[in-house]
Design a protein around this motif. Structure first.
Motif, short mmCIF file in Angstrom:
data_model
loop_
_atom_site.label_atom_id
_atom_site.label_comp_id
_atom_site.label_asym_id
_atom_site.label_seq_id
_atom_site.Cartn_x
_atom_site.Cartn_y
_atom_site.Cartn_z
N PRO A 436 -6.11 33.40 1.55
CA PRO A 436 -5.40 34.31 2.39
C PRO A 436 -6.45 35.26 3.02
N HIS A 437 -6.22 36.09 4.09
CA HIS A 437 -6.88 37.26 4.69
C HIS A 437 -6.93 38.33 3.74
N LEU A 438 -8.04 39.10 3.89
CA LEU A 438 -8.21 40.27 3.11
C LEU A 438 -8.54 41.38 3.57
N LEU A 439 -7.76 42.54 3.65
CA LEU A 439 -8.23 43.94 4.20
C LEU A 439 -8.18 44.74 3.32
N VAL A 440 -9.51 45.52 2.94
CA VAL A 440 -9.74 46.23 1.81
C VAL A 440 -9.69 47.78 2.53
N MET A 441 -9.32 48.75 1.86
CA MET A 441 -9.23 50.00 2.57
C MET A 441 -9.68 51.04 1.67
N THR A 442 -10.29 52.14 1.91
CA THR A 442 -10.90 53.18 1.21
C THR A 442 -10.74 54.57 1.92
N ALA A 443 -10.25 55.47 1.39
CA ALA A 443 -9.99 56.90 1.85
C ALA A 443 -11.33 57.66 1.40
N THR A 444 -12.23 57.05 0.39
CA THR A 444 -13.28 57.67 -0.05
C THR A 444 -14.55 57.40 0.83
N PRO A 445 -14.94 58.08 1.95
CA PRO A 445 -16.00 57.74 2.63
C PRO A 445 -17.32 57.17 2.11
N ILE A 446 -17.99 56.22 2.59
CA ILE A 446 -19.11 55.38 1.95
C ILE A 446 -20.14 55.33 2.92
N PRO A 447 -21.45 56.05 2.87
CA PRO A 447 -22.45 55.81 3.70
C PRO A 447 -22.59 54.36 4.25
N ARG A 448 -22.74 53.93 5.32
CA ARG A 448 -22.73 52.65 5.80
C ARG A 448 -23.70 51.85 4.93
N THR A 449 -24.86 52.23 4.81
CA THR A 449 -25.72 51.22 3.98
C THR A 449 -25.49 50.87 2.70
N VAL A 450 -24.68 52.13 1.99
CA VAL A 450 -24.16 52.06 0.80
C VAL A 450 -22.85 51.04 0.86
N ALA A 451 -22.10 50.81 1.86
CA ALA A 451 -21.02 49.91 1.99
C ALA A 451 -21.71 48.59 2.19
N MET A 452 -22.70 48.56 3.01
CA MET A 452 -23.31 47.27 3.33
C MET A 452 -24.05 46.80 2.02
N THR A 453 -24.18 47.44 1.21
CA THR A 453 -24.86 47.01 -0.25
C THR A 453 -23.85 46.75 -1.14
N VAL A 454 -22.93 47.78 -1.44
CA VAL A 454 -22.08 47.40 -2.52
C VAL A 454 -20.94 46.62 -2.07
N PHE A 455 -20.30 46.66 -0.79
CA PHE A 455 -19.44 45.69 -0.39
C PHE A 455 -20.02 44.59 0.50
N GLY A 456 -21.38 44.06 0.11
CA GLY A 456 -21.90 43.61 1.27
C GLY A 456 -21.44 42.07 1.59
N ASP A 457 -20.26 41.50 0.74
CA ASP A 457 -19.61 40.53 1.40
C ASP A 457 -18.44 40.78 2.05
N LEU A 458 -18.34 41.93 2.43
CA LEU A 458 -17.35 42.43 3.36
C LEU A 458 -17.94 42.97 4.80
N GLU A 459 -17.01 42.69 5.78
CA GLU A 459 -17.56 43.40 7.11
C GLU A 459 -16.91 44.75 6.92
N VAL A 460 -17.78 45.71 7.62
CA VAL A 460 -17.29 47.21 7.49
C VAL A 460 -16.70 47.54 8.79
N SER A 461 -15.63 48.31 9.05
CA SER A 461 -15.18 48.92 10.05
C SER A 461 -14.83 50.56 9.69
N GLU A 462 -15.13 51.45 10.52
CA GLU A 462 -14.69 52.71 10.27
C GLU A 462 -13.79 53.25 11.16
N LEU A 463 -12.81 54.21 10.63
CA LEU A 463 -12.24 55.16 11.57
C LEU A 463 -12.64 56.66 11.46
#
Length: 762
Positions: A436-463
């Motif tokens: 299935p498709h996967l959409l992960v959400m978090t309300a705890t802001p993560i610096p983009r480089t951290v997101a790129m490293t920690v959640f590196g297998d996900l594409e990152v979008s920000e609101l």
């Protein structure tokens, strides 16, 4: 070594080269067993020989290794127990008033060896006693004074001194001695380079063998930076290649395409929304819609502040899947949050969420599935999911159960991904016929480089837009160490809000009744040394100035404010006399918890004293004041999340961060940073700068094998970006790394062992 395998040396058991006893100690204290792991235990920093440590720069609660000269020694008998204390005064010869007193309890060896004039290296944690910094019972090693050294020693003494990650029982110099044994025994030139030659040339990386030598035994203070840079890039490339492989694997999978259906449920929903989507919501929504319409599974992380509109983006994605004949599962970490999401979704959908019979031909059914549901309701929800009647199933960990089935699961939405393991997510994915498709959400802001490293297998979008209809939240630190009288003012301020018709949260780091810090509900992100204000219902103060540190005393021994004690105390505070004060915490059963929250939401409680169970899921528009007791016990992101509970109904919100820490304590800096900004993304970056990265990345702060050996996700942001691009190109051309065996070995040996947490968080 004579092995024909050029990589055999790195995989060799450490005991083969340093002996069984030493290897056993290393495994016990550093969790290291092989030669390669030991070689990758890189120095944290370097001391110039003869250059004493600037004692004025030492920070409280910091693990340090310092080079200093003894200027005085005084031994006295202890008054309250048998034995002696030897106070050793050391100096950095700077001429500034920056001497430091080191205390040794029954330190007979220290009393003999640490005589005035001696040069020594000390390793320990900086604490405070009597308002002054100190080390208590540190490890130490004597250092030959350069002025007295013979010629051969003088040459050696010109080399910088490497300072390795240390533990209390395994100081830096023990690691140094082992490294000195290993390097001559290895043919470093036979170790294959994990970095492809073209990339190494572009990055101007030092040759691998030279880098091992210069990072452990630099000739001068100018030599180790290039070695560090080589291993930073090598680490970044290995980690990003592992993540690129996961992304590549996902892209190769087939998913059921879920294209938009004109004139169906999603269009009907868009027509009834009483407001216009923000530019960010529209942009991310279009991106998600296109990916869901594709034939490969979407894997996207959506982060944004509470109230920034993530739920609407997720709901529109779920409706697109429902229109295309599929179902969506909305996974929440707690029953409270699952119920909150159900309420929000039903409010947004209106009749469209009540099924075709009540809501019209395009409507769908939305059901809730949690572990505490009555058997009949649970059975009905299970049937609706399995038959396909329910287009959206909102639930907790109960969704992982074997008896939960879906007719056609097309999309999984995960809220607060960090609270779930990869195995749990995969369990839910396995309930779909195709990935299935996967959409992960978090309300705890993560610096983009951290997101790129920690959640590196996900594409990152920000609101990033400010939440609509949200009043500003003013945050203030209430430092009781300097202003004890402010405590009574805090409760007077609470009364003012109540008299104005509003409600108040009081947040505590633990439940009480002798439970462990946090009571299973709160983070101890204040870290070692976060001093708490005491909770003393009988004594009459819910939060008081912390007592002075005593040498060797763990700060976490200090009492913390607990919900049960604070409730009793506040009921006796004159300013709150006659007001309705109740408790909310994780030990309450589900019905009591839900009942208390409902009563508070309806205005039946004036002051809600709670643990961090209110961090998510509480949406009480009439709450305007939050008082966080022992605020230094919480992390910056957690405080930011907590304060987002007030100011939600158009009324200005106020958050008071109460602490007993004295001015200058590292944890006070974190509180000041929270008070200075309401931008979660700015705060997340400052959090990473103020705290050791291990706190965020899951790495250890000292000793052992940490999540990141050399990288700093902020300092090395550009480097990580280049490594990510290189990794994507390598994997695109050689997915299994058949033509990059050294890089593959690097990933297998170090990434899988040391950075496993990163690969599982995605």
């Amino acid at each position: 070594m004579t092995s024909s395998d050029p990589t055999a040396d790195l995989g060799l058991q450490l005991s083969r080269l340093v002996g069984a006893a030493t290897a056993k100690a290393v495994e016990k204290h550093l969790e290291i067993t092989t030669v390669g792991q030991m070689l990758h235990q890189f120095p944290r920093r370097y001391l110039a020989r003869g250059e004493l440590t600037d004692l004025g720069q030492l920070q409280l609660d910091e693990d340090v290794t310092i080079l200093a000269r003894v200027v005085a020694l005084n031994t006295r008998f202890m008054q309250t127990r048998k034995g002696t204390i030897s106070d050793v005064v050391i100096t950095d010869n700077s001429g500034r008033p920056s001497s430091l007193v080191i205390s040794f309890f029954n330190g007979f060896k220290a009393k003999k060896e640490l005589q005035p004039g001696v040069l020594a290296m000390f390793s320990g944690k900086v604490s405070a006693y009597g308002g002054h910094k100190t080390l208590t019972n540190p490890g130490y090693v004597l250092v030959a004074d350069d002025e007295l050294a013979e010629h051969e020693a003088e040459v050696q003494s010109a080399r910088p001194v490497p300072i390795y990650p240390a533990t209390a029982s395994f100081p830096s110099w023990k690691t140094g001695k082992i490294i000195e044994t290993l390097l001559p025994a290895l043919d470093l030139h036979r170790i294959p380079d994990p970095v492809p030659a073209t990339i190494a040339a572009r990055e101007r990386l030092m040759p691998l063998a030279d880098a091992y030598e210069q990072i452990h035994c630099p000739d001068t203070m100018d030599d180790f930076p290039r070695a560090r840079q080589r291993f930073r890039y090598q680490e970044a490339l290995a980690l990003q290649t592992a993540l690129a492989q996961k992304r590549f694997e996902a892209v190769q999978q087939d998913a059921t395409a879920r294209p938009p259906v004109p004139g169906a449920l999603l269009d009907a929903f868009d027509a009834r929304i009483p407001y216009t989507l923000t530019a960010g919501q529209q942009e991310v929504g279009d991106l998600v819609a296109a990916e869901i319409a594709g034939g490969h599974p979407m894997q996207r992380l959506l982060q944004g502040e509470v109230g920034s509109g993530k739920t609407v983006v997720a709901l529109r994605a779920m409706l697109q899947v429902v229109d295309a004949g599929g179902q969506a599962a909305f996974l929440a970490p707690t029953e409270v949050l699952a119920a909150q999401h159900l309420h929000s979704v039903m409010l947004l959908l209106g009749p469209l969420g009540q099924g075709p019979l009540l809501g019209g031909p395009h409507a769908t059914s939305v059901v809730l599935l949690t572990g505490s549901m009555p058997a009949a309701a649970r059975k009905k929800a299970l049937l609706a999911a399995a038959s396909g009647e329910a287009g959206i199933v909102i639930g907790t960990h109960a969704l992982f159960s074997d008896n939960v089935q879906f007719a056609d699961l097309g999309l999984i939405v995960v809220d607060e991904q960090h609270r779930f393991g990869v195995e749990q997510r995969d369990t839910l994915r396995s309930k779909a016929a195709k990935p299935p498709h996967l959409l992960v959400m978090t309300a705890t802001p993560i610096p983009r480089t951290v997101a790129m490293t920690v959640f590196g297998d996900l594409e990152v979008s920000e609101l990033t837009e400010l939440p609509r209809g949200r009043a500003p939240i003013a945050t203030h630190v209430a430092p009781l160490a300097e202003h004890p009288s402010w405590e009574s003012r805090v409760w007077a301020r609470a009364r003012e809000e109540i008299d104005a018709g509003h409600q108040v949260y009081v947040v505590c780091p633990k439940i009480g009744d002798g439970d462990a810090p946090g009571g299973g509900a709160a983070s101890s992100a204040g870290g070692p040394g976060g001093r708490a204000a005491s909770s003393d219902a009988a004594g009459g103060r819910a939060a008081s100035s912390a007592s002075a540190s005593r040498p060797g005393a763990p700060d976490d021994d200090r009492p913390m404010a607990g919900v049960l004690d604070v409730v009793q105390y506040l009921r006796g505070v004159p300013a709150l006399s006659g007001k309705r004060i109740e408790a909310l915490h994780g030990r309450l059963d589900s019905a009591d918890k839900q009942g208390t929250m409902a009563t508070f939401a309806e205005g039946g409680i004036d002051v809600l004293v709670a643990t961090t169970v209110i961090e998510v899921g509480m949406d009480v528009h009439n709450a305007t004041l939050m008082v966080v007791l022992d605020a230094d016990r919480f992390g910056m992101s957690q405080l930011h999340q907590l304060r987002g509970r007030v100011g939600r109904g158009g009324h200005p919100g106020t958050c008071l961060l109460v602490t007993g820490l004295e001015h200058g304590h590292p944890s006070r800096k974190r509180l000041d940073a929270v008070a200075a900004t309401t931008d979660g993304f700015v705060l997340a970056r400052e959090d990473l700068e103020l705290r050791r990265e291990g706190d965020i990345l899951g790495a250890r702060q000292s000793g052992g094998r940490s999540g990141l050996r050399m990288l700093s996700v902020l300092r090395d942001e550009d480097l990580i970006g280049r490594a990510r691009a290189d990794a994507a190109a390598i994997v695109a051309a050689d997915p299994e790394l058949d033509y990059h065996p050294a890089l593959k070995l690097e990933i297998e040996t170090y990434v899988n062992e040391q950075n496993e947490a990163f690969l599982e968080r995605g």
